[in-house]
Each structure stands twice: as structure tokens, then as C-alpha cells.
Scaffold this active site. Structure first.
Site, PDB file in Angstrom:
ATOM      1  N   ARG A  61       0.798  -1.252   0.051  1.00 60.40           N
ATOM      2  CA  ARG A  61       0.039  -0.177  -0.056  1.00 60.40           C
ATOM      3  C   ARG A  61       0.827   1.304   0.084  1.00 60.40           C
ATOM      4  NH1 ARG A  61      -3.705   2.745   4.596  1.00 60.40           N
ATOM      5  NH2 ARG A  61      -5.342   3.672   2.989  1.00 60.40           N
ATOM      6  N   HIS A  65       0.516   4.598  -2.325  1.00 60.44           N
ATOM      7  CA  HIS A  65       0.220   5.902  -1.676  1.00 60.44           C
ATOM      8  C   HIS A  65       1.494   6.836  -2.138  1.00 60.44           C
ATOM      9  CE1 HIS A  65      -3.458   5.454   1.055  1.00 60.44           C
ATOM     10  NE2 HIS A  65      -3.439   4.462   0.217  1.00 60.44           N
ATOM     11  N   ASN A  93      -4.002   8.736   4.819  1.00 67.19           N
ATOM     12  CA  ASN A  93      -2.829   8.207   5.622  1.00 67.19           C
ATOM     13  C   ASN A  93      -2.845   8.182   7.004  1.00 67.19           C
ATOM     14  OD1 ASN A  93      -1.956   7.805   2.770  1.00 67.19           O
ATOM     15  ND2 ASN A  93      -0.500   9.755   2.908  1.00 67.19           N
ATOM     16  N   HIS A 192      -6.289  -5.827  -2.484  1.00 69.04           N
ATOM     17  CA  HIS A 192      -7.296  -5.968  -1.138  1.00 69.04           C
ATOM     18  C   HIS A 192      -7.456  -7.267  -0.920  1.00 69.04           C
ATOM     19  CE1 HIS A 192      -8.815  -1.571  -1.163  1.00 69.04           C
ATOM     20  NE2 HIS A 192      -7.588  -1.615  -0.961  1.00 69.04           N
TER      21      HIS A 192
HETATM   22  C1  HEM Z   1      -9.122   1.553  -5.864  1.00 68.81           C
HETATM   23  C2  HEM Z   1      -9.324   2.443  -4.868  1.00 68.81           C
HETATM   24  C3  HEM Z   1      -8.971   2.069  -3.526  1.00 68.81           C
HETATM   25  C4  HEM Z   1      -9.547   2.645  -2.381  1.00 68.81           C
HETATM   26  C5  HEM Z   1     -10.656   3.454  -2.199  1.00 68.81           C
HETATM   27  C6  HEM Z   1      -8.542   1.966  -1.226  1.00 68.81           C
HETATM   28  C7  HEM Z   1      -8.869   2.011   0.091  1.00 68.81           C
HETATM   29  C8  HEM Z   1      -8.323   1.635   1.002  1.00 68.81           C
HETATM   30  C9  HEM Z   1      -8.599   1.358   2.338  1.00 68.81           C
HETATM   31  C10 HEM Z   1      -9.774   2.530   2.915  1.00 68.81           C
HETATM   32  C11 HEM Z   1      -7.914   0.880   3.185  1.00 68.81           C
HETATM   33  C12 HEM Z   1      -7.771   0.584   4.888  1.00 68.81           C
HETATM   34  C13 HEM Z   1      -7.257   1.746   5.585  1.00 68.81           C
HETATM   35  C14 HEM Z   1      -7.473   1.697   6.992  1.00 68.81           C
HETATM   36  O1  HEM Z   1      -8.609   1.230   7.268  1.00 68.81           O
HETATM   37  O2  HEM Z   1      -6.808   2.151   7.652  1.00 68.81           O
HETATM   38  C15 HEM Z   1      -7.071  -0.099   2.274  1.00 68.81           C
HETATM   39  C16 HEM Z   1      -6.135  -0.774   2.641  1.00 68.81           C
HETATM   40  C17 HEM Z   1      -4.977  -1.498   1.697  1.00 68.81           C
HETATM   41  N1  HEM Z   1      -5.024  -1.098   0.552  1.00 68.81           N
HETATM   42 FE1  HEM Z   1      -6.149  -0.026  -0.775  1.00 68.81          FE
HETATM   43  N2  HEM Z   1      -7.619   1.318  -1.944  1.00 68.81           N
HETATM   44  C18 HEM Z   1      -7.702   1.284  -3.074  1.00 68.81           C
HETATM   45  C19 HEM Z   1      -6.727   0.758  -4.080  1.00 68.81           C
HETATM   46  C20 HEM Z   1      -5.508   0.151  -3.393  1.00 68.81           C
HETATM   47  C21 HEM Z   1      -4.333  -0.326  -4.370  1.00 68.81           C
HETATM   48  C22 HEM Z   1      -4.302   0.262  -6.012  1.00 68.81           C
HETATM   49  C23 HEM Z   1      -3.633  -0.836  -3.692  1.00 68.81           C
HETATM   50  C24 HEM Z   1      -2.236  -1.519  -4.202  1.00 68.81           C
HETATM   51  C25 HEM Z   1      -1.805  -1.766  -5.323  1.00 68.81           C
HETATM   52  C26 HEM Z   1      -4.027  -0.977  -2.403  1.00 68.81           C
HETATM   53  C27 HEM Z   1      -3.442  -1.692  -1.482  1.00 68.81           C
HETATM   54  C28 HEM Z   1      -4.021  -1.664  -0.159  1.00 68.81           C
HETATM   55  C29 HEM Z   1      -3.559  -2.855   0.972  1.00 68.81           C
HETATM   56  C30 HEM Z   1      -2.446  -3.866   0.682  1.00 68.81           C
HETATM   57  C31 HEM Z   1      -4.235  -2.274   2.009  1.00 68.81           C
HETATM   58  C32 HEM Z   1      -3.985  -2.991   3.457  1.00 68.81           C
HETATM   59  C33 HEM Z   1      -2.880  -2.246   4.349  1.00 68.81           C
HETATM   60  C34 HEM Z   1      -2.503  -2.775   5.560  1.00 68.81           C
HETATM   61  O3  HEM Z   1      -3.104  -3.705   5.992  1.00 68.81           O
HETATM   62  O4  HEM Z   1      -1.639  -2.086   6.124  1.00 68.81           O
HETATM   63  N3  HEM Z   1      -5.422  -0.347  -2.404  1.00 68.81           N
HETATM   64  N4  HEM Z   1      -7.247   0.626   1.002  1.00 68.81           N
END
Ligand code: HEM
Ligand SMILES: *[C@@H]1O[C@H](CO)[C@@H](O)[C@H](O)[C@H]1NC(C)=O
Ligand SMILES: *[C@@H]1O[C@H](CO)[C@@H](O)[C@H](O)[C@H]1NC(C)=O
Ligand SMILES: *[C@@H]1O[C@H](CO)[C@@H](O)[C@H](O)[C@H]1NC(C)=O
Length: 328
Positions: A61, A65, A93, A192
């Protein structure tokens, strides 16, 4: 429709500029200056993984970002200072991004072997690839040669990053603004398949979807009941939930089968299948059936994302400490 010639010259220069900077990234960039960098990155991540299975998701992630704000320039890693307003405090973030300490450990392990050579931006690109691979996903040849930016952009972090509450067309336009198409959107969302999300990022789907007073009708009833237990009304909004309810820590295609079962955690996830665009639904369904197709496209989409506005040549710098601009 006619273009004034200065505008045309501007567009042509922009196209050449983009091609020029992309052409300079190369998978062999550090072969003569830090040939072992990928192994060092892998080693530090594997060590971190022993006490923190989630770290591979968090590092993946971080790269996303970084690239979505000022391009892949390591700007997301900069701390607040007298000259820097950090992206870390921006809404998407703050209290959410993690893995910065592991990036520091990677950077210092790399500096020990080849000081002053490898950028923090490239470390994020390498860490994302190794993380996906270590969680069971594909591997790919990471393009390298990015340099580190000397500014951060917290406003960009707030505005450019997709929100979990965005509808499909908003997601689409945020991706296309960076040269990523609908397939890239559907493919990269597959990240995800691992990691966690706090109750606050999907809470409204459980109790008051779009202000309706009801839950999101696109949630399966069993998953809804399960999520309500994890995130009760008036409960702790920071409680963590698996983004992939089937195989929480494995990088596989179950994100897409979850969507088919109406078990996408975020509104922005489930909307890929409910989107009016048939081609996206068909991509989701193909990935749910053919994991190798998802893996191949994911690798390519990560390369595409990694090509967003890199600093190359003599632009930017190679930071000594990923949290600070050199000399500050
Ligand atoms: C398409 C639009 C996307 C949205 C709206 C989005 C939104 C989010 C949100 C809200 C979270 C949880 C954050 C939290 O609760 O603190 C999250 C987690 C995550 N996102 Fe996305 N995301 C998107 C695309 C992506 C992309 C493109 C990637 C990587 C290529 C990605 C990788 C991740 C990963 C791996 C997590 C888990 C991180 C952790 O456990 O520390 N996301 N995302
Ligand atoms: C490369 O790095 C790995 C991990 O740190 C280490 O085990 C290996 O011995 C190194 N190889 C060389 C040639 O330096
Ligand atoms: C970030 O979160 C902290 C709590 O950990 C809070 O005190 C601070 O105000 C938040 N920053 C912004 C800019 O919202
Ligand atoms: C649901 O959201 C709407 C709009 O934000 C608000 O007016 C309403 O009071 C909320 N209902 C409940 C039960 O929280």
C-alpha cells in the site's frame, strides 16, 4: 476543433517528456552499483514478516500511496519538518499507513552495502514486489532508476488518493488522471486480497448506507451480520478487519470470488462488480476464474503504476534517510 500551436507544442513536449522519463527506468539499473539490492530488501521484509504477517500488505500500500501523489518519488516517506508538510498526516494516511520503520530498516541495510546509490522511491517499488511475492503472489522484474523528491504534497494525498466511499466513476477518474485505465483499476484493487481495514472505512455500509438508514443492499446478509459483530454501533472505529474474508494473508484471487459473493469489504471494492460497465464486471469474473490471468495483469499494472512521473537523471536526489530531504 482546433488547437492553438503553443498548446500543441505543450502536449507534444509532455508526451515526449513522459516517454523520456519512463524509458530511463530499467530492471538492470543497479546491476553495477548495487547488484544485491533486491536480496537485501527481501531479507529485511522476511525478518519483519516473522512478527508481523500484515507488513507485506502495508508495504504494498505504501508504494501505491507514494505513486499516486507527486509520482513515485518517495514523497510519502517524508516526515514533518520546518520545510516539509508531511503526506503522512493527510486524511487517507493518518493512523492508517504503516511500514515506515521497515522501510528505514531496508534503507539502512542497503546503505551499509552500497551507500548513496539506491533511492527510497526504488526501495518502495522493490518492497512492493517482494511483498506480493512473499504472500504467494506473482513476481516481476521491477523497473528502477527513480530518484527521490525533495517536496511532499499533503493536499495531493487528500485529493488524488481514492476514497473507500468513492463511486465507480470517481475511482475511474482518479486513476485515469494518472494514466491508469479501467483494467488497471480493477486489477490493482485486487491488492485488497491481503491486509486490514478499520471499521470506520466501511461502517456506514452496515448501518446507514448513503444516509438511507439501512445497510448497503450489495452486502451479503451473512457477511453483513459478521461485520456488525466486529463493528458494533458506538464501538471502536479503529478495530481491524481482514480486507479478504476468505484468505486474509495470502495474495491470491479470492478478492474477486469475494466480490462475486457480495463480500467485498469496501464500497469501492464491491462497486467494481456493481458498476454499470460490463467490461469491468467481466474482468472481475475472469480473475475470479483464472488466477494466472490476475497475476500476470497485476504484475503489469504494478509496473504501469510504478511509471507514474518518476524523477530521473539529475532531478531530485538519493536520500540518505528516507524521512528527510538531504541536508535538512
Ligand atoms: C481503488 C481504490 C482504492 C481504495 C478506495 C482503497 C482504500 C483503502 C482503504 C480505505 C484501506 C484501509 C485503510 C484503513 O482502514 O486504515 C486500504 C487498505 C489497503 N489497500 Fe487500498 N484502496 C484502493 C486501491 C489500492 C491499491 C491500488 C492498492 C495497491 C496496489 C491497495 C492496497 C491496499 C492494501 C494492501 C491495504 C491493506 C494495508 C494494511 O493492512 O496495512 N489499495 N485501502
Ligand atoms: C546478498 O544479500 C543477501 C541478503 O542480505 C545475502 O544473504 C547474500 O549473501 C548477499 N550476496 C552477496 C553476493 O552479497
Ligand atoms: C492525525 O491523527 C492524530 C491522532 O493520532 C491526531 O491528533 C491529528 O490531529 C491527526 N492529524 C490530522 C491532520 O488530522
Ligand atoms: C443516516 O445518515 C443521514 C445522512 O447523513 C442522517 O441524516 C441520518 O440521521 C442517519 N441515520 C441514522 C440512523 O444514523
Amino acid at each position: 476543433m482546433s488547437f492553438s500551436s503553443p498548446l500543441l507544442v505543450f502536449w507534444i513536449s509532455l508526451v515526449l517528456l513522459c516517454q523520456g522519463s519512463q524509458a530511463q527506468l530499467s530492471s538492470t539499473y543497479y546491476d553495477s552499483t548495487c547488484s544485491n539490492v533486491s536480496a537485501i530488501v527481501s531479507n529485511v521484509i522476511q525478518q519483519a514478516q516473522q512478527s508481523d504477517t500484515r507488513i507485506v500488505a502495508s508495504l504494498t500500500r505504501l508504494f501505491f500511496h507514494d505513486c499516486f501523489v507527486n509520482g513515485c518519488d518517495g514523497s510519502v516517506l517524508l516526515d514533518n519538518s520546518y520545510s516539509i508538510a508531511s503526506e503522512k498526516d493527510a486524511l487517507p494516511n493518518n493512523n492508517s499507513l504503516r511500514g515506515f520503520d521497515v522501510v528505514d530498516n531496508i534503507k539502512s541495510a542497503v546503505e551499509d552495502i552500497c551507500p548513496g546509490v539506491v533511492s527510497c522511491a526504488d526501495i518502495l517499488a522493490l518492497a512492493a514486489e517482494r511483498s506480493v511475492y512473499l504472500a504467494g503472489g506473482p513476481s516481476w522484474e521491477v523497473l528502477l532508476g527513480r530518484r527521490d523528491g525533495t517536496t511532499a504534497n499533503p493536499v495531493g494525498a487528500t485529493n488524488n488518493l481514492p476514497s473507500p466511499f468513492d463511486d465507480y466513476s470517481t475511482l475511474q477518474s482518479k486513476f485515469s488522471a494518472l494514466g491508469l485505465d479501467n483494467t488497471n483499476l480493477a486489477t490493482l484493487s485486487g491488492a485488497h486480497t491481503f491486509g486490514r481495514a478499520q471499521c470506520k472505512v466501511f461502517f456506514s455500509r452496515l448501518y446507514n448506507f448513503s444516509g438511507s438508514g439501512y445497510s448497503d443492499p450489495s452486502l451479503s446478509s451473512s457477511y453483513l451480520a459478521y461485520l456488525k459483530q466486529s463493528c458494533p454501533q458506538n464501538g471502536d472505529m479503529t478495530v481491524l478487519n481482514n480486507l479478504d474474508t476468505t484468505t486474509a494473508d495470502t495474495f491470491d484471487n479470492s478478492y474477486y470470488t469475494n466480490l462475486q459473493n457480495n463480500e467485498g469489504l469496501l464500497q469501492s471494492d464491491q462497486t467494481l462488480l456493481s458498476a454499470s460497465e460490463a467490461s469491468i464486471a467481466s474482468t472481475v469474473n475472469s480473475y475470479a476464474t483464472y488466477q494466472n490471468m490476475f497475476f500476470a495483469n497485476f504484475a503489469q499494472s504494478m509496473i504501469n503504476m510504478g511509471n507514474i512521473d518518476p524523477l530521473t537523471g539529475t532531478d531530485g536526489e538519493i536520500r540518505t534517510n528516507c524521512r528527510r530531504v538531504n541536508g535538512s
